[in-house]
Design a protein around this motif. Sequence first.
Motif, mmCIF file in Angstrom:
data_model
loop_
_atom_site.group_PDB
_atom_site.id
_atom_site.type_symbol
_atom_site.label_atom_id
_atom_site.label_comp_id
_atom_site.label_asym_id
_atom_site.label_seq_id
_atom_site.Cartn_x
_atom_site.Cartn_y
_atom_site.Cartn_z
ATOM 1 N N VAL A 63 0.822 -1.209 0.000
ATOM 2 C CA VAL A 63 0.000 0.000 0.000
ATOM 3 C C VAL A 63 0.859 1.263 0.000
ATOM 4 N N VAL A 64 1.955 1.269 0.755
ATOM 5 C CA VAL A 64 2.769 2.493 0.853
ATOM 6 C C VAL A 64 3.361 2.887 -0.501
ATOM 7 N N PRO A 65 4.084 2.012 -1.198
ATOM 8 C CA PRO A 65 4.589 2.428 -2.516
ATOM 9 C C PRO A 65 3.487 2.623 -3.548
ATOM 10 N N ALA A 66 2.414 1.818 -3.462
ATOM 11 C CA ALA A 66 1.319 1.987 -4.417
ATOM 12 C C ALA A 66 0.661 3.342 -4.248
ATOM 13 N N SER A 67 0.422 3.744 -3.007
ATOM 14 C CA SER A 67 -0.204 5.049 -2.760
ATOM 15 C C SER A 67 0.739 6.196 -3.093
ATOM 16 N N ALA A 68 2.060 5.943 -2.983
ATOM 17 C CA ALA A 68 3.022 6.996 -3.311
ATOM 18 C C ALA A 68 2.927 7.391 -4.774
ATOM 19 N N ALA A 112 -6.608 9.559 -0.695
ATOM 20 C CA ALA A 112 -7.651 8.792 -1.373
ATOM 21 C C ALA A 112 -7.149 7.406 -1.757
ATOM 22 N N ALA A 113 -5.893 7.316 -2.215
ATOM 23 C CA ALA A 113 -5.339 6.030 -2.622
ATOM 24 C C ALA A 113 -5.196 5.090 -1.435
ATOM 25 N N VAL A 114 -4.688 5.599 -0.319
ATOM 26 C CA VAL A 114 -4.538 4.762 0.874
ATOM 27 C C VAL A 114 -5.896 4.267 1.343
ATOM 28 N N THR A 115 -6.866 5.178 1.382
ATOM 29 C CA THR A 115 -8.210 4.795 1.822
ATOM 30 C C THR A 115 -8.795 3.728 0.913
ATOM 31 N N GLY A 116 -8.731 3.953 -0.385
ATOM 32 C CA GLY A 116 -9.302 2.994 -1.335
ATOM 33 C C GLY A 116 -8.627 1.640 -1.285
ATOM 34 N N LEU A 117 -7.284 1.626 -1.170
ATOM 35 C CA LEU A 117 -6.565 0.359 -1.122
ATOM 36 C C LEU A 117 -6.863 -0.408 0.158
#
Length: 264
Positions: free
Chosen positions: A196-201, A217-222
Amino acid sequence: MAERRRAVSGPRPTYFAATFADYVTPFGKAGGGPFVAAVLSADHDASYEESLASVVTTDALNLLPFFSFAGVGVVVLGLTGSVPRNVRALVYGLGVMALCLPLVGYGVWRARGAATRWLSRILDPIASRVRFVDSESIEQRVAQFFSLLGDLGARRSWVAETLAFAYVGWVFFALPLWLAAWAVGVSLPLQLVAFVVPASAMASLVPTPGGLGGVEAAVTGLLVALAGIDTATAAAIALLYRVASFWFVLPVGGSATLWLTYRG
């Protein structure tokens, strides 16, 4: 020729100021790199090209743990069968990017001569119409830039030390997400945090300072999709994570930037 001003501050204020510049510019590292190089060249005995080459090389090395953690997260999530069907395309797509982007970067480096000539051909029509754009000068600067990258890459001890710090830094950059979830009573698997951390980055590439809004938004959605928690809890975790990894840095880096700007 006047002698270049020597650095009068230690590395820590310069680092904090450079980090602040990196965090408040849009498009993540792509937008912050030139500003970070300007901070370094202004405060140290180095040209802008040398500073930019150092920043780009460091950012490139810092991408290795980024892709490593993302790749490991994708593999473990896939093997454990914990990827919901509706987000498999996203997760595996990010995994493919984690594999392909380093290869693309390596390909550009290997074909740097052709890349320099290609850039020159693109700029030729612009240079013929705009008086202050000189394609030949730009080509020379790009070639010099690649040469500086090669010089930095040849320093193996420096590369090894930078990689070691990069991997340790990414661990501490991901740790706040796990702690944020723990603070609201959620236990996140480490492989999920690693993804999640690199994906949201990657959401920091949105045209807002530091990816503001996009990363949250990315962290929340993932987390909703992969951890199966409700949206309100996921949003709370995302907010706590960003307070620790983004908002906390701004006053520290901003203060260092002001000090470097207005010191006597």
